[in-house]
Design a protein around this motif. Structure first.
Motif, short mmCIF file in Angstrom:
data_model
loop_
_atom_site.label_atom_id
_atom_site.label_comp_id
_atom_site.label_asym_id
_atom_site.label_seq_id
_atom_site.Cartn_x
_atom_site.Cartn_y
_atom_site.Cartn_z
N GLN A 242 48.99 26.33 29.07
CA GLN A 242 47.63 26.20 29.57
C GLN A 242 47.15 27.62 29.77
OE1 GLN A 242 48.36 23.12 32.95
NE2 GLN A 242 50.27 23.85 32.12
N HIS A 243 45.99 27.94 29.23
CA HIS A 243 45.53 29.32 29.43
C HIS A 243 44.12 29.36 29.99
CE1 HIS A 243 45.12 28.41 25.09
NE2 HIS A 243 43.97 29.03 25.18
N PRO A 244 44.02 29.29 31.32
CA PRO A 244 42.73 29.36 31.99
C PRO A 244 42.23 30.81 32.08
CG PRO A 244 44.47 29.20 33.60
CD PRO A 244 45.13 29.16 32.25
N ILE A 245 41.04 30.97 32.60
CA ILE A 245 40.59 32.31 32.97
C ILE A 245 40.96 32.53 34.43
CG2 ILE A 245 38.75 32.57 31.29
CD1 ILE A 245 36.77 31.67 33.48
N VAL A 246 41.16 33.79 34.80
CA VAL A 246 41.53 34.12 36.19
C VAL A 246 40.74 35.35 36.64
CG1 VAL A 246 43.87 33.16 36.20
CG2 VAL A 246 43.49 35.47 35.34
N LEU A 247 40.90 35.66 37.93
CA LEU A 247 40.25 36.87 38.46
C LEU A 247 41.33 37.95 38.64
CD1 LEU A 247 37.56 38.05 39.79
CD2 LEU A 247 38.65 37.47 41.96
N TYR A 248 41.23 39.02 37.89
CA TYR A 248 42.12 40.17 38.05
C TYR A 248 41.52 41.08 39.10
CZ TYR A 248 44.22 38.84 33.54
OH TYR A 248 44.85 38.18 32.53
N TYR A 249 42.38 41.71 39.93
CA TYR A 249 41.81 42.62 40.92
C TYR A 249 42.68 43.84 41.12
CZ TYR A 249 45.15 40.27 44.02
OH TYR A 249 46.29 39.77 44.56
N ASN A 250 42.01 44.92 41.50
CA ASN A 250 42.63 46.20 41.77
C ASN A 250 42.95 46.23 43.27
OD1 ASN A 250 42.92 48.94 42.53
ND2 ASN A 250 41.79 49.59 40.68
N THR B 144 33.22 41.84 33.14
CA THR B 144 33.49 40.62 32.38
C THR B 144 32.65 40.70 31.13
OG1 THR B 144 33.61 38.21 32.51
CG2 THR B 144 31.71 39.24 33.55
N VAL B 145 33.02 39.95 30.12
CA VAL B 145 32.36 40.09 28.83
C VAL B 145 30.90 39.63 28.94
CG1 VAL B 145 32.39 39.42 26.40
CG2 VAL B 145 34.54 39.69 27.65
N THR B 146 29.95 40.57 28.80
CA THR B 146 28.54 40.21 28.90
C THR B 146 27.84 40.28 27.54
OG1 THR B 146 28.19 42.47 29.64
CG2 THR B 146 28.16 40.76 31.32
N ALA B 147 28.54 40.80 26.52
CA ALA B 147 27.91 40.91 25.20
C ALA B 147 28.17 39.67 24.37
CB ALA B 147 28.43 42.14 24.48
N ASP B 148 28.89 38.71 24.91
CA ASP B 148 29.31 37.56 24.13
C ASP B 148 29.18 36.29 24.97
OD1 ASP B 148 30.63 35.59 22.74
OD2 ASP B 148 32.26 36.89 22.07
N GLY B 149 28.06 35.59 24.77
CA GLY B 149 27.80 34.38 25.55
C GLY B 149 28.83 33.29 25.33
N SER B 150 29.50 33.32 24.17
CA SER B 150 30.49 32.29 23.91
C SER B 150 31.75 32.54 24.72
CB SER B 150 30.80 32.20 22.42
OG SER B 150 31.42 33.36 21.96
N ALA C 277 36.41 47.16 39.76
CA ALA C 277 37.43 46.77 40.73
C ALA C 277 38.04 45.42 40.42
CB ALA C 277 36.83 46.76 42.13
N MET C 278 37.27 44.56 39.72
CA MET C 278 37.78 43.22 39.38
C MET C 278 37.38 42.88 37.95
SD MET C 278 37.16 41.01 42.85
CE MET C 278 35.45 41.38 43.12
#
Lengths: 292, 424
Positions: free
Chosen positions: B141-149, B192-198, B265-266
């Motif tokens: 399962q590969h969800p998205i997560v929040l990475y943080y510094n 986060t990726v803002t150049a790619d709406g998909s 930072a994230m």
């Protein structure tokens, strides 16, 4: 006598038969199949049902098809004549060099042509990167802020044109250089004796004599650029693909992404007609120019 | 062509060595794993081949992710030239089934593998089924997560004593946290990726679900107030961009670079970026970092996820021999049993026996975000949805300009819905 002639015809037929068979099988047959498919309501793979001219009706009302036609035309305008002009200018400069140095410079101009499109894409993508790209140092002072050229619609096609010219120019330069070398030195010597200026030499001697090469370059470029796909596909992925759509990309999208084999074939037929029409037109125009 | 050549060679070999040494079964394998996870998959294949020196050999090929992979699978299977086994996104299974690309995985097959419904989380198990039939075996399962510094969050007072972020729940709290981080001298609060709406669609879909919303289904996309909920979801990110907390028009590699070089930072990204962080830290080039489930921006936790699965292509006119089929099932079984190593690629193994093991629970940050599997949402079951699908395409076209403030969010989301409705 009659017998030898018959023999000759027979021999000729035997000799050209393999080519005709191969050409018929690999080119003519698929083309007929494509036209047939364009009249079907069919998926990419598998049987379809007869649709008549429905796909063509759809094509005429398709907004994205019109966008694709316009973008392709725009791209052709931005690349064919400017690209050929740049190639000619570079060829003229390179032809003034001699020996080893000329070879090295020529190799430098030809090198991009050898690169696969994926490498060209990655290279330019990093150069233009909105956060870290070195070219932003050029864009920022002019525009006032960094620009993502992949996602800013007015910037997209001109950027693609610059990259394409950079990438494919080597071949045209080579053709021009060959053309320039074919011009006899004596003509230039005669002109020099008559006191012709360099501008006169170019427009009265060089330009008319390499005109056939120019026509060749323009035709090759026109056909090539009408079929623009790879660069636009790679740079527009994930973004506003509909706004920057070109014809071959639209065929790809309909066939492979949306599984509409029939409609994709219809767009392909339209592109085929456009390519044929433009090539004939351009060739005729070039001939008229030469005749006068 | 290769097939004919292979057959000729095989026949020749058979004729030459009529003395019956037991034939070694080869399994042709295609995947689309090109990143840090691809390196780990190659190691798994190598280990499998070493374990099966006398019986089975996997011949692996990695192809380009997305549309190229799936077009190639579709066209090659149609002429019987597909692989024996392949990786497949569960979100693409409805489309694959509609194109007749996939062979059913029978209950007998599952018995052979020794896994069943109870072995997997509910969402990935349901995602491999279409009309009650199973078409693949979930691998992860590969969800998205929040990475943080950790260093930056600690400096801004956003880190709890347990090393986990605090005070991030709620749209306003999160925005305030981003501001605090930037006031502390960090260039961006979040990348986060803002150049790619998909790509960003994964975030929007999570936030839609967090409001109890649904994407709808074929012909009835974003029904009722779900349109407004999607607008709310997209607006969250558009506001980050507008306020300068998230960089505009930024593509995937830059997103990762901005986080790893400390400019952001994230980061919201897939778990598949875990190897990047682990490897950088090993080289001593990274700060203290962590990864957690997406904060609750709205009512309840929910995160977008997809699964890598194993599927068998429907090679027309070339059905698998029983021996080949047995070898393929052995490959799946072995991979499922050895999924712990796959977890080092960031993915959460689908096999519960692996995630319940003590070794997995010692794995960081994987074990920290693993509980999110209780709050996952998968793509709607539709042949238009899934990675690199028409839905992703529509998101790219309509939502990219909305994120970057070029068009109004409501207009963009309405256009997105209308594009989906027009699909047929």
């Amino acid at each position: 006598m009659l017998k030898t002639r018959k023999n000759e015809i027979f021999a000729a037929l035997v000799l050209i038969a393999p080519f005709v068979a191969l050409y018929g099988w690999m080119f003519i047959y698929p083309t007929i199949q494509m036209v047939h498919l364009s009249l079907m309501n069919a998926p990419l793979i598998g049987e379809g049902t007869w649709a008549g001219l429905k796909n063509y009706q759809r094509l005429f009302n398709d907004r994205i098809f019109r966008v694709a036609v316009w973008n392709t035309a725009y791209f052709v305008i931005l690349t064919v004549v400017p690209g050929t002009a740049v190639a000619l200018a570079i060829a003229l400069m390179v032809s003034r060099l001699n020996g080893w140095f000329q070879s090295i410079i020529l190799a430098m101009f030809f090198l991009p042509y050898v690169l696969p499109v994926s490498v060209v894409y990655i290279l330019w993508d990093w150069l233009f990167n909105v956060q870290f790209g070195v070219l932003q140092n050029v864009i920022q002072p002019i525009v006032g802020h960094p620009v993502n050229v992949r996602r800013t619609i007015p910037w997209f096609m001109p950027t693609m044109a610059i990259i394409t010219i950079w990438w494919t120019n080597g071949f045209s330069i080579l053709l021009f250089l060959a053309g320039l070398r074919n011009i006899s030195r004596e003509i230039y010597e005669a002109a020099e004796l008559d006191g012709a200026s360099r501008v006169q030499v170019f427009f009265r001697i060089t330009w008319p004599l390499i005109w056939p090469v120019t026509v060749l370059c323009l035709t090759i470029q026109l056909i090539l650029q009408l079929k623009i796909f790879d660069q636009v596909y790679l740079f527009s992925r994930g973004g506003r693909t509909q706004a920057t759509m070109v014809l071959v990309q639209y065929i790809f999208e309909q066939a492979f992404q949306k599984n509409n084999g029939g409609y994709a074939a219809t767009i392909a037929v339209a592109l085929f007609i456009i390519v044929v029409a433009f090539s004939v037109l351009q060739f005729q125009a070039a001939r008229i120019r030469r005749a006068t | 062509m290769r097939g004919i050549l292979g057959k000729t060679l095989a026949t020749a070999a058979l004729l030459a060595f009529t003395v019956g040494a037991q034939a070694k079964e080869t399994v042709v394998w295609w995947d689309f794993l090109g990143g840090g996870d691809g390196v780990r998959m190659k190691k798994l294949i190598e280990d499998f081949n070493n374990d099966h020196k006398d019986s089975i050999e996997i011949q692996g090929t990695t192809l380009e992710w997305g549309v190229p992979f799936y077009s190639k699978v579709q066209t090659s299977a149609a002429v019987g030239e597909g692989p024996d086994i392949m990786t497949y996104h569960s979100s693409r299974i409805p489309l694959g089934v509609s194109q007749n690309v996939l062979v059913e995985i029978t209950p007998d097959d599952m018995k052979t593998i020794g896994l069943g419904e109870a072995s997997f989380a509910k969402a990935p198990w349901e995602a491999v089924h279409v009309d009650g039939k199973q078409y693949a075996v979930p691998f992860d399962q590969h969800p998205i997560v929040l990475y943080y510094n950790k260093d930056k969050l600690a400096a801004a007072g956003l880190l709890g004593d347990d090393g986990l972020p605090k005070g991030l729940n709620g749209v306003d709290n999160f925005a305030a946290a981003l501001k605090k981080l930037q006031d502390g001298g960090t260039k961006y609060g979040l990348s986060t990726v803002t150049a790619d709406g998909s790509f960003a669609y994964r975030t929007f879909y999570s936030l839609l679900c967090q409001q109890g919303g649904t994407a709808g289904s074929d012909g009835n996309w974003l029904p009722g107030d779900n349109l407004q909920k999607m607008v709310n979801a997209v607006q969250v990110e558009a506001d980050w961009v507008k306020n300068g907390a998230t960089p505009k028009n930024t593509d995937y590699p830059s997103t990762v670079a901005l986080f790893t070089n400390g400019d952001a930072a994230m980061m919201i990204n897939g778990v598949w970026e875990v190897p990047t962080m682990v490897d950088l830290q090993k080289q001593g080039k990274l700060f203290n970092w962590g990864a957690v489930e997406l904060p609750v921006f709205f009512d309840h936790p929910c995160t977008y996820s997809d699964s890598h699965t194993f599927a068998i292509p429907n090679n027309v006119g070339k059905a698998q021999t029983p021996e080949k089929h047995a070898a393929v099932l052995e490959v799946i079984k072995w991979m499922e049993d050895h999924a712990l190593f796959w977890a080092t690629a960031g993915h959460i193994p689908a096999n519960k026996a692996v995630t319940d093991s003590a070794e997995y629970k010692a794995l960081q940050p994987q074990a920290t975000y693993a509980p999110l599997t209780a709050n996952m949402i998968y793509d709607p079951t539709s042949k238009f949805a899934g990675v690199a699908s028409p839905l992703f395409d529509a998101a790219g076209n309509s939502l990219t300009p909305a994120i970057n403030g070029e068009i109004d969010v409501t207009t963009a989301v309405t256009e997105f819905r209308d594009t989906l409705t027009d699909l047929q």
